[in-house]
Design a protein around this motif. Sequence first.
Motif, PDB file in Angstrom:
ATOM      1  N   LYS A 127      -8.522   8.932  -0.727  1.00 61.10           N
ATOM      2  CA  LYS A 127      -8.611   7.489  -0.502  1.00 61.10           C
ATOM      3  C   LYS A 127      -7.415   6.767  -1.119  1.00 61.10           C
ATOM      4  O   LYS A 127      -6.884   5.819  -0.531  1.00 61.10           O
ATOM      5  N   SER A 128      -6.988   7.218  -2.291  1.00 57.55           N
ATOM      6  CA  SER A 128      -5.834   6.605  -2.940  1.00 57.55           C
ATOM      7  C   SER A 128      -4.566   6.832  -2.126  1.00 57.55           C
ATOM      8  O   SER A 128      -3.747   5.905  -1.959  1.00 57.55           O
ATOM      9  N   GLU A 129      -4.386   8.049  -1.602  1.00 58.26           N
ATOM     10  CA  GLU A 129      -3.219   8.355  -0.771  1.00 58.26           C
ATOM     11  C   GLU A 129      -3.213   7.499   0.490  1.00 58.26           C
ATOM     12  O   GLU A 129      -2.167   6.964   0.883  1.00 58.26           O
ATOM     13  N   ILE A 130      -4.382   7.373   1.114  1.00 66.96           N
ATOM     14  CA  ILE A 130      -4.493   6.580   2.349  1.00 66.96           C
ATOM     15  C   ILE A 130      -4.193   5.112   2.068  1.00 66.96           C
ATOM     16  O   ILE A 130      -3.484   4.447   2.832  1.00 66.96           O
ATOM     17  N   GLU A 131      -4.711   4.597   0.960  1.00 68.82           N
ATOM     18  CA  GLU A 131      -4.482   3.186   0.626  1.00 68.82           C
ATOM     19  C   GLU A 131      -3.008   2.930   0.318  1.00 68.82           C
ATOM     20  O   GLU A 131      -2.453   1.915   0.752  1.00 68.82           O
ATOM     21  N   ASP A 132      -2.375   3.850  -0.414  1.00 69.84           N
ATOM     22  CA  ASP A 132      -0.944   3.697  -0.710  1.00 69.84           C
ATOM     23  C   ASP A 132      -0.131   3.672   0.582  1.00 69.84           C
ATOM     24  O   ASP A 132       0.797   2.854   0.738  1.00 69.84           O
ATOM     25  N   ASN A 133      -0.479   4.553   1.514  1.00 71.55           N
ATOM     26  CA  ASN A 133       0.227   4.603   2.797  1.00 71.55           C
ATOM     27  C   ASN A 133      -0.014   3.317   3.588  1.00 71.55           C
ATOM     28  O   ASN A 133       0.912   2.770   4.203  1.00 71.55           O
ATOM     29  N   ALA A 134      -1.253   2.825   3.562  1.00 74.05           N
ATOM     30  CA  ALA A 134      -1.586   1.590   4.278  1.00 74.05           C
ATOM     31  C   ALA A 134      -0.802   0.406   3.727  1.00 74.05           C
ATOM     32  O   ALA A 134      -0.309  -0.438   4.480  1.00 74.05           O
ATOM     33  N   ARG A 135      -0.691   0.340   2.404  1.00 73.91           N
ATOM     34  CA  ARG A 135       0.071  -0.746   1.781  1.00 73.91           C
ATOM     35  C   ARG A 135       1.546  -0.697   2.212  1.00 73.91           C
ATOM     36  O   ARG A 135       2.165  -1.732   2.491  1.00 73.91           O
ATOM     37  N   THR A 136       2.091   0.531   2.287  1.00 73.91           N
ATOM     38  CA  THR A 136       3.484   0.687   2.704  1.00 73.91           C
ATOM     39  C   THR A 136       3.670   0.239   4.147  1.00 73.91           C
ATOM     40  O   THR A 136       4.642  -0.469   4.478  1.00 73.91           O
ATOM     41  N   ILE A 137       2.752   0.644   5.013  1.00 75.01           N
ATOM     42  CA  ILE A 137       2.845   0.271   6.433  1.00 75.01           C
ATOM     43  C   ILE A 137       2.697  -1.234   6.599  1.00 75.01           C
ATOM     44  O   ILE A 137       3.451  -1.868   7.351  1.00 75.01           O
ATOM     45  N   LEU A 138       1.736  -1.828   5.901  1.00 80.53           N
ATOM     46  CA  LEU A 138       1.534  -3.275   6.014  1.00 80.53           C
ATOM     47  C   LEU A 138       2.748  -4.038   5.501  1.00 80.53           C
ATOM     48  O   LEU A 138       3.109  -5.086   6.045  1.00 80.53           O
ATOM     49  N   GLY A 156      -2.819 -15.273  15.221  1.00 82.88           N
ATOM     50  CA  GLY A 156      -2.878 -14.226  16.237  1.00 82.88           C
ATOM     51  C   GLY A 156      -1.774 -13.192  16.061  1.00 82.88           C
ATOM     52  O   GLY A 156      -2.000 -11.989  16.215  1.00 82.88           O
ATOM     53  N   GLY A 157      -0.578 -13.662  15.720  1.00 85.82           N
ATOM     54  CA  GLY A 157       0.533 -12.742  15.514  1.00 85.82           C
ATOM     55  C   GLY A 157       0.294 -11.823  14.325  1.00 85.82           C
ATOM     56  O   GLY A 157       0.617 -10.631  14.369  1.00 85.82           O
ATOM     57  N   GLN A 158      -0.283 -12.377  13.254  1.00 84.39           N
ATOM     58  CA  GLN A 158      -0.594 -11.558  12.085  1.00 84.39           C
ATOM     59  C   GLN A 158      -1.679 -10.531  12.413  1.00 84.39           C
ATOM     60  O   GLN A 158      -1.596  -9.371  11.987  1.00 84.39           O
ATOM     61  N   GLN A 159      -2.683 -10.945  13.175  1.00 82.04           N
ATOM     62  CA  GLN A 159      -3.731 -10.012  13.569  1.00 82.04           C
ATOM     63  C   GLN A 159      -3.159  -8.860  14.400  1.00 82.04           C
ATOM     64  O   GLN A 159      -3.542  -7.706  14.217  1.00 82.04           O
ATOM     65  N   GLN A 160      -2.228  -9.188  15.289  1.00 78.43           N
ATOM     66  CA  GLN A 160      -1.646  -8.126  16.110  1.00 78.43           C
ATOM     67  C   GLN A 160      -0.802  -7.187  15.253  1.00 78.43           C
ATOM     68  O   GLN A 160      -0.755  -5.983  15.512  1.00 78.43           O
ATOM     69  N   ARG A 161      -0.159  -7.721  14.230  1.00 78.29           N
ATOM     70  CA  ARG A 161       0.613  -6.855  13.337  1.00 78.29           C
ATOM     71  C   ARG A 161      -0.301  -5.946  12.521  1.00 78.29           C
ATOM     72  O   ARG A 161       0.056  -4.803  12.219  1.00 78.29           O
ATOM     73  N   VAL A 162      -1.498  -6.432  12.174  1.00 78.95           N
ATOM     74  CA  VAL A 162      -2.479  -5.564  11.520  1.00 78.95           C
ATOM     75  C   VAL A 162      -2.897  -4.441  12.477  1.00 78.95           C
ATOM     76  O   VAL A 162      -3.017  -3.278  12.078  1.00 78.95           O
ATOM     77  N   ALA A 163      -3.084  -4.794  13.746  1.00 82.56           N
ATOM     78  CA  ALA A 163      -3.459  -3.786  14.740  1.00 82.56           C
ATOM     79  C   ALA A 163      -2.365  -2.730  14.884  1.00 82.56           C
ATOM     80  O   ALA A 163      -2.659  -1.530  15.038  1.00 82.56           O
ATOM     81  N   ILE A 164      -1.110  -3.150  14.828  1.00 84.05           N
ATOM     82  CA  ILE A 164       0.012  -2.197  14.886  1.00 84.05           C
ATOM     83  C   ILE A 164      -0.017  -1.298  13.647  1.00 84.05           C
ATOM     84  O   ILE A 164       0.129  -0.077  13.750  1.00 84.05           O
ATOM     85  N   ALA A 165      -0.231  -1.894  12.475  1.00 78.32           N
ATOM     86  CA  ALA A 165      -0.297  -1.105  11.237  1.00 78.32           C
ATOM     87  C   ALA A 165      -1.440  -0.108  11.298  1.00 78.32           C
ATOM     88  O   ALA A 165      -1.307   1.041  10.853  1.00 78.32           O
ATOM     89  N   ARG A 166      -2.570  -0.521  11.832  1.00 79.22           N
ATOM     90  CA  ARG A 166      -3.726   0.378  11.938  1.00 79.22           C
ATOM     91  C   ARG A 166      -3.407   1.576  12.816  1.00 79.22           C
ATOM     92  O   ARG A 166      -3.773   2.707  12.504  1.00 79.22           O
ATOM     93  N   ALA A 167      -2.720   1.330  13.920  1.00 78.69           N
ATOM     94  CA  ALA A 167      -2.338   2.434  14.803  1.00 78.69           C
ATOM     95  C   ALA A 167      -1.342   3.364  14.116  1.00 78.69           C
ATOM     96  O   ALA A 167      -1.439   4.591  14.218  1.00 78.69           O
ATOM     97  N   LEU A 168      -0.388   2.793  13.386  1.00 72.45           N
ATOM     98  CA  LEU A 168       0.620   3.603  12.688  1.00 72.45           C
ATOM     99  C   LEU A 168      -0.006   4.469  11.596  1.00 72.45           C
ATOM    100  O   LEU A 168       0.482   5.565  11.316  1.00 72.45           O
ATOM    101  N   ALA A 169      -1.085   3.980  10.977  1.00 71.58           N
ATOM    102  CA  ALA A 169      -1.719   4.714   9.886  1.00 71.58           C
ATOM    103  C   ALA A 169      -2.268   6.059  10.329  1.00 71.58           C
ATOM    104  O   ALA A 169      -2.444   6.963   9.508  1.00 71.58           O
TER     105      ALA A 169
END
Length: 261
Positions: A127-138, A156-169
């Motif tokens: 979980k710590s590794e995943i969170e660190d990676n998520a923070r980097t992507i965001l 809306g633009g920020q929400q779409q950027r979260v969606a992009i980060a989620r896909a990248l994760a």
Amino acid sequence: LEVNGIFKRFGKTEVLKGIDFSMEKGEVLAIIGSSGSGKTTLLRCLNFLETPDSGRIVLNGDEIYNAEAKYTDREIREKRLNFGLVFQSFNLFPQYTVLRNVCLAPEMMRINQSAEKLSRADKARIKSEIEDNARTILASVGLSEKLMNYPCELSGGQQQRVAIARALAMEPVILCFDEPTSALDPELTGEVLRVIRELKETGRTMILVTHEMGFARSAADKVIFMADGVIEEYGTPEEVFGSPRSEKTISFLEKSLENIT
């Protein structure tokens, strides 16, 4: 990526009528065309959200789909991980923070679906590794200050950027976008397209279904124009936009230019 002979019908309606194309690692492929031409259905077939009726898909030399073969649900889920999909309507979980939205799927894959029983320490480490990676992507999509915000607190633009980060994760081989700016006003569209350009600069392989003709022309390496379930034109942006051969392509581009002006 190699796509050969993809057909898809819904009832008596044939939506895809033999789709063939290929792309190389690090390329950006833009798919353009009128609504109803089959663009989104093609993207959903590549992501295994729809099952092609016939055809095959090859990724990095390995056949990952053949309509003549039978696959279990688990196999389909594994194949789906090769592709990340960013929807036009964001599809974020409203009850979770930005950070949790990005961490949830990787945690489910690595912890909940693990074939072996994990200790509490192993789970905490993952979980710590995943969170660190998520923070980097965001951070890479400009959202470091929004980690604890909820989707309703974002533009809306920020929400779409979260969606992009989620896909990248999920670390997909190919990142796909289904008209990612269609629900955004021009200013917010610009910030999302800027993120996609930055991803291109990192060498990420992407497929983009879009109505943004200027962006497709300037950012894509290859362009597909679809009409009536077939690929009407396929080539470089210079070929498709600069010297189209198909009458349908010419008509579509002329109408698109009229709408812009």
